[in-house]
Enzyme design. Structure first.
Site, PDB file in Angstrom:
ATOM      1  CB  SER A  93      -5.320 -38.491-107.149  1.00  0.00           C
ATOM      2  OG  SER A  93      -6.523 -39.123-107.547  1.00  0.00           O
ATOM      3  N   GLY A  94      -6.968 -39.286-104.300  1.00  0.00           N
ATOM      4  CA  GLY A  94      -8.167 -38.912-103.554  1.00  0.00           C
ATOM      5  C   GLY A  94      -9.416 -38.898-104.420  1.00  0.00           C
ATOM      6  N   GLY A  95      -9.239 -38.989-105.722  1.00  0.00           N
ATOM      7  CA  GLY A  95     -10.385 -38.951-106.636  1.00  0.00           C
ATOM      8  C   GLY A  95     -11.421 -39.993-106.286  1.00  0.00           C
ATOM      9  CG  ASP A 146      -8.616 -40.525-111.672  1.00  0.00           C
ATOM     10  OD1 ASP A 146      -8.478 -40.246-110.464  1.00  0.00           O
ATOM     11  OD2 ASP A 146      -8.773 -41.689-112.076  1.00  0.00           O
ATOM     12  CD  GLN A 191     -10.833 -43.277-114.750  1.00  0.00           C
ATOM     13  OE1 GLN A 191     -11.781 -44.021-115.033  1.00  0.00           O
ATOM     14  NE2 GLN A 191     -10.273 -43.273-113.533  1.00  0.00           N
ATOM     15  N   GLY A 218     -10.821 -46.900-112.805  1.00  0.00           N
ATOM     16  CA  GLY A 218     -12.223 -47.058-113.189  1.00  0.00           C
ATOM     17  C   GLY A 218     -12.640 -48.490-113.465  1.00  0.00           C
ATOM     18  CB  CYS A 308       2.259 -65.516 -91.756  1.00  0.00           C
ATOM     19  SG  CYS A 308       0.708 -65.962 -90.958  1.00  0.00           S
ATOM     20  CB  CYS A 311       0.208 -69.980 -90.411  1.00  0.00           C
ATOM     21  SG  CYS A 311      -1.207 -69.299 -91.300  1.00  0.00           S
TER      22      CYS A 311
END
Ligand SMILES: [Zn+2]
Length: 370
Positions: A93-95, A146, A191, A218, A308, A311
């Site tokens: 949300s960017g909070g 939030d 939270q 949080g 991968c 490796c």
């Protein structure tokens, strides 16, 4: 339609295996979502992410809002089309980003006033505008706005902060419902800092709002690890068992294995990608700092148990050389490995759950040196 299905519950722990059905494909859980902050998992092409079987990535609302702007992304057909990624996307949300620049912001009931970390320009985000931004981006899973409560925090401040976040969660949901067609999902975020009673009240408030998924926010904000797991252990069982549970911003391979045992389904963290760029590599035998002189003439693969592309082809000696020379390829090959390591670990986690042997995985981790 967005839907979460639990396909198996481990018999010895609270670990569960499931599938998130999204409009951009199915995502098996427990899942790790690589972080694509600005619409890119730094240093990786999307083809490579697809080859590693990445089913979902996390993009940051805050960063895309500031640059290139959600309206522009919307005009270009939404984030999936803009970045040419047709698998699932979760947007935060960017909070977290807004609140991490403490000197640059001011909070009131309505929202948050802040200055861009890019050019100092003034902005105002509200629960409603954050939903509008995520709608413009077209993310498959959006998050409520939030307040990320700082740590440490007094009980009084944590309570005020949690209550504000719960009022914002309701406002986010009301805005969401004006356009919701069921194809995408909005998750609530628990939270309450390290206070169990506040966490319980936060869960109750979100359960009343009936979110299709729940995040635990949080945590991993500076508290001791034991405290994080105590809060998680107390909070996870309170969450509706039929909804996906997302532990935000966590963590190390060990953290993920422990949290899955407590019933967590989804994770994101910058650790594998950021560490890769700093030459810190996760392997089946523990962490490797590739700059160490010990690897100067080491012709073995980074992780002999990893299949991968890094490796399979390159030696530790070459990876060390690339890192010390500051070559672009260093970040690419290191990130490719670390993301691959995390995704392989999640596959292993899902297998252990399927065979009701998750306890064994926990025990083998406790015995291992790293
Ligand atoms: Zn590898």
């Amino acid at each position: 339609m967005f839907r979460f299905e639990i396909t198996h519950r481990d018999s010895g722990t609270s670990a569960r295996r499931g599938v998130l059905h999204t409009a951009h494909g199915d995502v098996e859980t427990p899942v790790f979502m690589p972080v694509a902050t600005a619409g890119t998992v730094k240093a990786l092409q999307h083809e490579w992410l697809e080859q590693l079987d990445t089913r979902i990535i996390l993009a940051n609302t805050y960063h895309l809002f500031l640059r290139p702007g959600h309206d522009r992304v919307a005009r270009l057909g939404g984030l999936h089309r803009f970045m040419s990624w047709d698998r699932a996307i979760l947007t935060d949300s960017g909070g977290y980003q807004v609140f991490s620049h403490r000197e640059l912001r001011r909070i009131d009931e309505e929202g948050v006033h802040f200055r861009s970390h890019l050019d100092g320009s003034a902005h105002f985000l509200t629960p409603e505008s954050v939903i509008d931004i995520q709608n413009a981006l077209g993310s498959d899973i959006a998050m409520v706005f939030d307040e990320c409560t700082p740590y440490p925090c007094s009980h009084v401040d944590a309570e005020k902060s949690m209550e504000l976040s719960m009022r914002w969660a309701r406002r986010c949901l009301e805005r969401w419902r004006t356009t919701d067609d069921g194809a995408r999902a909005l998750f609530g975020i628990v939270q309450g800092s390290v206070f169990r009673e506040l966490r319980r009240r936060s869960v109750d408030a979100l359960v009343d709002l009936d979110f299709p998924g729940m995040a635990i926010g949080g945590l991993s904000v500076g508290e001791p690890k034991d405290e994080m797991f105590e809060v998680l252990e107390a909070t996870a069982p309170l969450l509706p068992s039929d909804r996906p549970r997302y532990l935000m911003g966590v963590g190390t391979p060990e953290d993920l294995i422990r949290a899955v045992a407590l019933g967590v389904d989804m994770f994101d963290c910058v650790l594998p990608t950021r560490n890769a760029r700093n030459g810190c590599l996760f392997t089946s035998r523990g962490r490797i700092l590739i700059r160490n002189a010990a690897y100067a003439e080491d012709q073995s693969p980074l992780d002999p148990d990893c299949a991968c592309p890094t490796c399979r082809r390159y030696s530790r000696a070459y990876l060390r050389h690339l890192y010390l020379a500051g070559e672009h390829l260093s970040a690419i090959l290191n990130t490719l490995h670390n993301v691959s390591f995390y995704l392989d670990m999640m596959r292993k986690i899902r297998e252990f759950i399927a065979f009701n042997s998750y306890q064994k995985l926990l025990e083998s981790m406790e015995k291992s040196p790293d």
